[in-house]
Motif scaffolding. Structure first.
Motif, PDB file in Angstrom:
ATOM      1  N   SER A  40      15.975  -7.470   4.340  1.00  0.00           N
ATOM      2  CA  SER A  40      15.868  -6.487   5.742  1.00  0.00           C
ATOM      3  C   SER A  40      16.704  -5.663   5.658  1.00  0.00           C
ATOM      4  O   SER A  40      16.788  -4.003   5.721  1.00  0.00           O
ATOM      5  N   GLN A  85      11.660 -13.172   9.212  1.00  0.00           N
ATOM      6  CA  GLN A  85      11.764 -13.861   8.268  1.00  0.00           C
ATOM      7  C   GLN A  85      12.849 -14.668   8.131  1.00  0.00           C
ATOM      8  O   GLN A  85      12.581 -15.911   7.284  1.00  0.00           O
ATOM      9  N   PHE A 111       1.006 -15.161   7.426  1.00  0.00           N
ATOM     10  CA  PHE A 111       2.835 -14.005   7.035  1.00  0.00           C
ATOM     11  C   PHE A 111       2.550 -13.693   5.150  1.00  0.00           C
ATOM     12  O   PHE A 111       3.415 -12.345   5.213  1.00  0.00           O
ATOM     13  N   GLU A 112       1.537 -14.611   4.597  1.00  0.00           N
ATOM     14  CA  GLU A 112       2.001 -14.000   3.292  1.00  0.00           C
ATOM     15  C   GLU A 112       1.025 -13.131   3.217  1.00  0.00           C
ATOM     16  O   GLU A 112       1.731 -12.439   1.891  1.00  0.00           O
ATOM     17  N   SER A 134       0.517 -10.273   5.328  1.00  0.00           N
ATOM     18  CA  SER A 134       1.389  -9.193   5.451  1.00  0.00           C
ATOM     19  C   SER A 134       2.695  -9.176   4.597  1.00  0.00           C
ATOM     20  O   SER A 134       2.687  -7.374   4.589  1.00  0.00           O
ATOM     21  N   PHE A 135       3.216 -10.100   3.976  1.00  0.00           N
ATOM     22  CA  PHE A 135       3.679  -9.849   2.831  1.00  0.00           C
ATOM     23  C   PHE A 135       3.422  -8.964   1.386  1.00  0.00           C
ATOM     24  O   PHE A 135       3.758  -7.756   1.172  1.00  0.00           O
ATOM     25  N   ASP A 136       2.349  -9.507   1.554  1.00  0.00           N
ATOM     26  CA  ASP A 136       1.454  -8.610   0.106  1.00  0.00           C
ATOM     27  C   ASP A 136       1.388  -7.308   0.616  1.00  0.00           C
ATOM     28  O   ASP A 136       1.561  -6.255   0.048  1.00  0.00           O
ATOM     29  N   TYR A 170       8.868  -2.477   7.523  1.00  0.00           N
ATOM     30  CA  TYR A 170       8.800  -3.619   6.131  1.00  0.00           C
ATOM     31  C   TYR A 170      10.091  -4.291   6.988  1.00  0.00           C
ATOM     32  O   TYR A 170      10.699  -5.750   5.852  1.00  0.00           O
ATOM     33  N   PHE A 180       9.691  -6.774   8.961  1.00  0.00           N
ATOM     34  CA  PHE A 180       8.905  -8.317   8.352  1.00  0.00           C
ATOM     35  C   PHE A 180       9.840  -8.913   8.300  1.00  0.00           C
ATOM     36  O   PHE A 180      10.108 -10.424   8.884  1.00  0.00           O
ATOM     37  N   LEU A 181      10.551  -8.646   7.158  1.00  0.00           N
ATOM     38  CA  LEU A 181      11.864  -9.696   6.362  1.00  0.00           C
ATOM     39  C   LEU A 181      13.236  -9.668   7.237  1.00  0.00           C
ATOM     40  O   LEU A 181      13.064 -11.712   7.425  1.00  0.00           O
ATOM     41  N   GLY A 211      -0.355  -4.834   7.184  1.00  0.00           N
ATOM     42  CA  GLY A 211       0.733  -5.446   7.165  1.00  0.00           C
ATOM     43  C   GLY A 211       1.062  -5.412   8.665  1.00  0.00           C
ATOM     44  O   GLY A 211       1.116  -7.488   9.144  1.00  0.00           O
ATOM     45  N   ASP A 218       4.655  -5.215   0.523  1.00  0.00           N
ATOM     46  CA  ASP A 218       4.950  -5.173  -0.140  1.00  0.00           C
ATOM     47  C   ASP A 218       4.478  -3.563  -0.529  1.00  0.00           C
ATOM     48  O   ASP A 218       5.341  -3.404  -2.043  1.00  0.00           O
TER      49      ASP A 218
END
Length: 276
Positions: free
Chosen positions: A223, A217, A179-180, A182-184, A210, A213-214, A170, A187
């Motif tokens: 977050s 975004q 970003f998609e 890394s989110f996976d 995590y 990351f949030l 991530g 998460d």
């Protein structure tokens, strides 16, 4: 508490000053576009603590990581406890270049037999490459080699090393700007962490990264939810590893949603935990 905050202010000043000299920057060069030279002087002298926003910007300009290390507790090898201890000490002391050289020159790979040992080896190696600003594609490749030792897609990590590996993917994909993806990864690692029964300080980084990351975004409420839960989890473990980082980012989240009271509350916590 005031003595602790004064000491934290002094230490931040020393950190900024030593990092600036390492980068061979003048105070004016460091301050350029961020603040005045006088403010840098005051911070380095231990008179003032930079606010959360300035501190982040100074750390970014000076290449100062906000996390002290990627591990707090040793990851053991079944094959060689001496090797594990030596690698961990190099990691703990931020000697990542020396760590890479040791791992490449040692004959430990000839001694490894279990999938878990190979997995741990490649995790250490990938993280050291990352810390030395190594090629991200190489970092990702070694992380995936490590993951393949015990996991297949769709990934369902169950222990600390597997969770750390997925989380690291991530981090790398966030640096790539994917970003998609890394989110996976974040998460997956976070949900596995919530179910994990291992009470290890190494996993303190999961909720934090995590949350980072949030935050990037601009999902500040989400977050905060992750970070506050992670903060409480660290406290329950009766440890201090990552508490300063949690406090600083929580403060920044509160600031962005207009809650200045709680922003200051957690910034004060950051100052205290920095010392601990």
């Amino acid at each position: 508490m005031q003595n602790v905050l004064d000491e934290a202010t002094r230490r931040v000043g020393e950190l900024i000053k030593s990092s600036r000299k390492r980068k061979k920057l003048t105070q004016s060069e460091l301050a350029d576009g961020l603040c005045s030279q006088a403010i840098i002087s005051s911070i380095e002298s231990g008179y003032d603590m930079p606010n959360v926003f300035l501190f982040y910007k100074l750390c970014a300009r000076l290449d100062v990581p906000l996390t002290n290390s990627f591990l707090k507790q040793i990851l053991d090898f079944e094959a060689s406890s001496n090797f594990a201890e030596h690698v961990f000490q190099l990691c703990k002391n931020h000697k990542y270049t020396e760590m890479i050289e040791y791992m490449e020159s040692s004959k430990i790979l000839d001694q490894l037999e279990s999938n878990r040992d190979f997995q741990t080896y490649y995790y250490y190696y990938a993280c050291a490459l990352y810390q030395t600003k190594g090629n991200l594609l190489e970092v990702e490749r070694y992380l995936k080699i490590a993951i393949a030792c015990t996991l297949k897609k769709p990934y369902q990590p169950k222990n600390q090393i597997e969770i750390l590996l997925i989380n690291s993917l991530g981090v790398v994909n966030l640096d790539f700007g994917f970003f998609e993806k890394s989110f996976d990864y974040f998460d997956t690692a976070y949900n596995a962490f919530l179910k994990c029964q291992e009470n290890t300080e190494n996993l303190n980084v999961i909720s934090y990264q995590y949350g980072v990351f949030l935050y990037k975004q601009e999902r500040y409420i989400e977050s905060l939810s992750v970070l506050l839960k992670g903060f409480d989890d660290v406290i329950k473990k009766e440890t201090f590893f990552m508490l300063a980082e949690y406090s600083l980012l929580i403060s920044k989240c509160y600031k962005n949603i207009g809650n200045n009271l709680d922003a200051k509350k957690y910034y004060d916590k950051y100052g205290a935990f920095l010392d601990l």
